[in-house]
Design a protein around this motif. Structure first.
Motif, PDB file in Angstrom:
ATOM      1  N   UNK A 198       0.918  -1.226  -0.116  1.00 15.76           N
ATOM      2  CA  UNK A 198      -0.063   0.055  -0.061  1.00 15.76           C
ATOM      3  C   UNK A 198       0.904   1.401   0.112  1.00 15.76           C
ATOM      4  N   UNK A 199       1.977   1.322   0.739  1.00 17.12           N
ATOM      5  CA  UNK A 199       2.847   2.192   0.942  1.00 17.12           C
ATOM      6  C   UNK A 199       3.447   2.783  -0.519  1.00 17.12           C
ATOM      7  N   UNK A 200       3.889   1.516  -1.077  1.00 11.38           N
ATOM      8  CA  UNK A 200       4.458   1.739  -2.419  1.00 11.38           C
ATOM      9  C   UNK A 200       3.343   2.256  -3.442  1.00 11.38           C
ATOM     10  N   UNK A 201       2.164   1.727  -3.365  1.00 14.75           N
ATOM     11  CA  UNK A 201       1.380   2.348  -4.020  1.00 14.75           C
ATOM     12  C   UNK A 201       0.839   3.691  -4.038  1.00 14.75           C
ATOM     13  N   UNK A 202       1.005   4.267  -2.862  1.00 15.12           N
ATOM     14  CA  UNK A 202       0.859   5.544  -2.539  1.00 15.12           C
ATOM     15  C   UNK A 202       1.920   6.526  -3.064  1.00 15.12           C
ATOM     16  N   UNK A 203       3.343   5.967  -3.010  1.00 20.06           N
ATOM     17  CA  UNK A 203       4.415   6.664  -3.386  1.00 20.06           C
ATOM     18  C   UNK A 203       4.123   6.794  -5.105  1.00 20.06           C
ATOM     19  N   UNK A 204       3.529   5.731  -5.859  1.00 22.20           N
ATOM     20  CA  UNK A 204       3.218   5.803  -7.162  1.00 22.20           C
ATOM     21  C   UNK A 204       2.501   6.784  -7.566  1.00 22.20           C
ATOM     22  N   UNK A 205       1.398   6.958  -6.786  1.00 25.59           N
ATOM     23  CA  UNK A 205       0.139   7.654  -6.859  1.00 25.59           C
ATOM     24  C   UNK A 205       0.786   9.318  -6.609  1.00 25.59           C
TER      25      UNK A 205
END
Length: 211
Positions: A171-178
């Motif tokens: 989820x954190x990696x997804x937030x960084x991508x976002x």
């Protein structure tokens, strides 16, 4: 009860198992993009509820029946394939939204956890590979010279904790991508990319076997 020495050897293996790329972790990444890590981790309670059910099924010996039966294994597998394909197509189609529409929809979706929890649950419960893990791998981690039931419980709860950790990391990696997505064009590529991952996951599940 499981010894500390055995647990310290087992826990890292379970964490690596939980961190392996798969439909639920893709979902956590996507949820992290959409609503942030905290709500994505809360949604992971859906997958862990499914895993607790599957672990109970395996502990009762029913998991071995599903794994050994071509009919029941395929029933569970194809239910998962169809559901993942549905998510992939839905995510791909949402790429047609403008960025403003996307943010507006997020503000509505983020009000409730249940749709994301349900999605995580459905993906996990319809994946026969999870049953294989609990039926074929978990028993190999047990010390047969000690009571088995308490050990199975400890391993199961450790795996549940590892799944929450994995969900948070994805989820954190997804937030960084976002954070890198600042344009409508970027949003189009993001949704199409995630949609493609879910379709790929459905294809991999479709090609899976009991071996």
């Amino acid at each position: 009860m499981m010894s500390w020495h055995l647990w310290l050897v087992t826990a890292p293996f379970l964490l690596l198992l939980a961190l392996s790329p798969g439909p639920n972790n893709f979902t956590a990444m996507y949820n992290g993009m959409q609503v942030g890590p905290r709500k994505a981790v809360a949604a992971a309670s859906g997958r862990n509820l499914a895993f607790m059910i599957l672990m109970t099924v395996s502990a009762l010996g029913l998991g071995a029946v599903i794994v050994s039966s071509m009919f029941w294994f395929n029933m569970v597998k194809w239910a998962g394939v169809v559901y993942l394909l549905y998510i992939g197509i839905k995510t791909w189609r949402s790429a047609a939204m403008t960025l403003d529409e996307h943010e507006s929809e997020n503000s509505v979706v983020s009000r409730g956890h249940f749709p994301r929890i349900r999605q995580e649950f459905m993906i996990a419960i319809s994946n026969p590979k999870a049953i294989l893990i609990f039926t074929a791998i978990f028993p190999q981690l047990l010390d047969l010279n000690s009571p088995v039931a308490p050990q199975f419980f400890v391993i199961g709860m450790t795996f549940i904790l590892c799944e929450f950790i994995a969900a948070y990391i994805y989820a954190v990696s997804g937030k960084q991508i976002r954070r890198l997505i600042k344009s409508q064009k970027g949003m189009l590529r993001l949704n199409k990319g995630m949609g493609s991952l879910f379709v790929l996951a459905s294809m991999l599940l479709a090609s899976s076997s009991r071996s």
